[in-house]
Enzyme design. Structure first.
Site, PDB file in Angstrom:
ATOM      1  N   LEU A   1     109.796 112.616  -6.417  1.00 39.17           N
ATOM      2  CA  LEU A   1     109.973 112.300  -7.558  1.00 39.17           C
ATOM      3  C   LEU A   1     109.223 111.820  -7.684  1.00 39.17           C
ATOM      4  O   LEU A   1     108.082 110.828  -7.219  1.00 39.17           O
ATOM      5  CB  LEU A   1     110.928 110.571  -7.089  1.00 39.17           C
ATOM      6  CG  LEU A   1     112.382 111.532  -6.885  1.00 39.17           C
ATOM      7  CD1 LEU A   1     113.105 109.803  -7.092  1.00 39.17           C
ATOM      8  CD2 LEU A   1     113.395 112.289  -8.018  1.00 39.17           C
ATOM      9  N   ASP A   2     108.510 111.590  -9.454  1.00 41.99           N
ATOM     10  CA  ASP A   2     106.727 110.707  -9.503  1.00 41.99           C
ATOM     11  C   ASP A   2     106.951 109.145  -9.126  1.00 41.99           C
ATOM     12  O   ASP A   2     107.960 108.445  -8.770  1.00 41.99           O
ATOM     13  CB  ASP A   2     107.333 110.481 -11.154  1.00 41.99           C
ATOM     14  CG  ASP A   2     107.443 112.063 -11.653  1.00 41.99           C
ATOM     15  OD1 ASP A   2     106.756 113.428 -11.072  1.00 41.99           O
ATOM     16  OD2 ASP A   2     107.531 112.057 -12.886  1.00 41.99           O
ATOM     17  N   ARG A   3     106.016 108.563  -9.050  1.00 40.92           N
ATOM     18  CA  ARG A   3     106.042 107.620  -8.799  1.00 40.92           C
ATOM     19  C   ARG A   3     106.238 106.781  -9.344  1.00 40.92           C
ATOM     20  O   ARG A   3     106.969 105.589  -8.750  1.00 40.92           O
ATOM     21  CB  ARG A   3     104.392 106.960  -8.346  1.00 40.92           C
ATOM     22  CG  ARG A   3     103.669 105.910  -7.561  1.00 40.92           C
ATOM     23  CD  ARG A   3     102.422 105.947  -7.040  1.00 40.92           C
ATOM     24  NE  ARG A   3     102.189 105.217  -6.458  1.00 40.92           N
ATOM     25  CZ  ARG A   3     101.371 104.485  -5.339  1.00 40.92           C
ATOM     26  NH1 ARG A   3     100.609 105.631  -5.569  1.00 40.92           N
ATOM     27  NH2 ARG A   3     101.066 103.972  -4.339  1.00 40.92           N
TER      28      ARG A   3
ATOM     29  N   THR B   1     109.223 106.877 -10.762  1.00 37.74           N
ATOM     30  CA  THR B   1     110.080 107.077 -10.656  1.00 37.74           C
ATOM     31  C   THR B   1     111.837 106.503  -9.504  1.00 37.74           C
ATOM     32  O   THR B   1     110.516 106.324  -8.506  1.00 37.74           O
ATOM     33  CB  THR B   1     110.485 108.854 -11.237  1.00 37.74           C
ATOM     34  OG1 THR B   1     110.204 108.916 -12.202  1.00 37.74           O
ATOM     35  CG2 THR B   1     112.166 108.945 -11.644  1.00 37.74           C
TER      36      THR B   1
END
Length: 233
Positions: free
Chosen positions: A68-70, A72
């Site tokens: 997951l994106d940081r 998020t």
């Protein structure tokens, strides 16, 4: 879909665990796997948890299945065995894992529910993907489905299901229709959140266990803040 929290240390919330798989609720700011920042990744935190819980000597095996994106938050699956890792990878590749996200966006979407089909092109220099309505060189097709769940005073709660898994796909495609995610400066929101998070949360995950062949359904509690709380009111 309610999920019992199995472990809730300050830096790790475990939502599901068996001999082969562990699923955790990622906090904003955590990186799933080590990168050039040198910051401690979530994978190392999970390894420490397993080592301590089971008094394991030596190195702990842990396979990173997806990221997951940081900024998020939400559900992240790890494989605890070398048997589970390739099987989980196969489930992701064959799109047999259903992931559902919640996002709080600035503007009302053009339709209460819709399917967005675009082409995304990643720019590694600024770590950003641009969304195009037609195929361009080096672009990849991106498909998502969204549904408006709730209108708040200033924001709109969307539920999103991905058909493809492209770089920054939800962030870029929603921004393209005029609905940047709260706190997401990179994709057009006008101010950042205090904790550098964005209001994008991997809320539900559903799949057939690759070893046990049983259905697994997990939901991730929302981060604690007033605006997320209003989504459940």
């Amino acid at each position: 879909m309610a999920t019992k929290i199995l472990s809730n240390k300050s830096n790790l919330q475990v939502l599901y665990e068996d001999n082969h798989i562990i699923i955790v609720n990622k906090r904003a700011g955590d990186i799933v796997q080590g990168d050039k920042t040198g910051d401690k990744p979530l994978s190392d935190v999970v390894k420490e948890y397993i080592k301590d819980k089971y008094n394991k000597p030596g190195n702990v095996y842990l396979g990173v299945v997806h990221r997951l994106d940081r900024p998020t938050t939400g559900l992240v699956i790890f494989a605890k065995t070398s048997k589970a890792l390739p099987r989980l990878n196969k489930l992701f590749l064959s799109k047999d894992i259903k992931k559902t996200y919640w996002a709080l966006v600035k503007n009302q979407p053009p339709k209460p529910e819709d399917t967005l089909i675009n082409w995304l092109k990643k720019n590694p220099k600024n770590n950003k993907s641009t969304t195009h309505t037609k195929e361009v060189k080096d672009s990849k097709k991106a498909i998502l489905h969204y549904k408006l769940l709730k209108k708040l005073d200033r924001y709109y709660l969307l539920e999103i299901n991905l058909e493809t898994g492209r770089h920054h796909q939800i962030r870029s495609q929603l921004s393209h229709i005029g609905c940047p995610i709260k706190g997401d400066l990179k994709y057009g929101f006008d101010r950042s959140n205090k904790d550098a998070s964005i209001h994008l949360h991997a809320r539900y995950i559903e799949f057939i266990h690759p070893v046990k062949k049983e259905p697994v359904k997990v939901s991730a509690p929302l981060p604690k803040d007033a605006i997320w709380d209003a989504c459940l009111a």
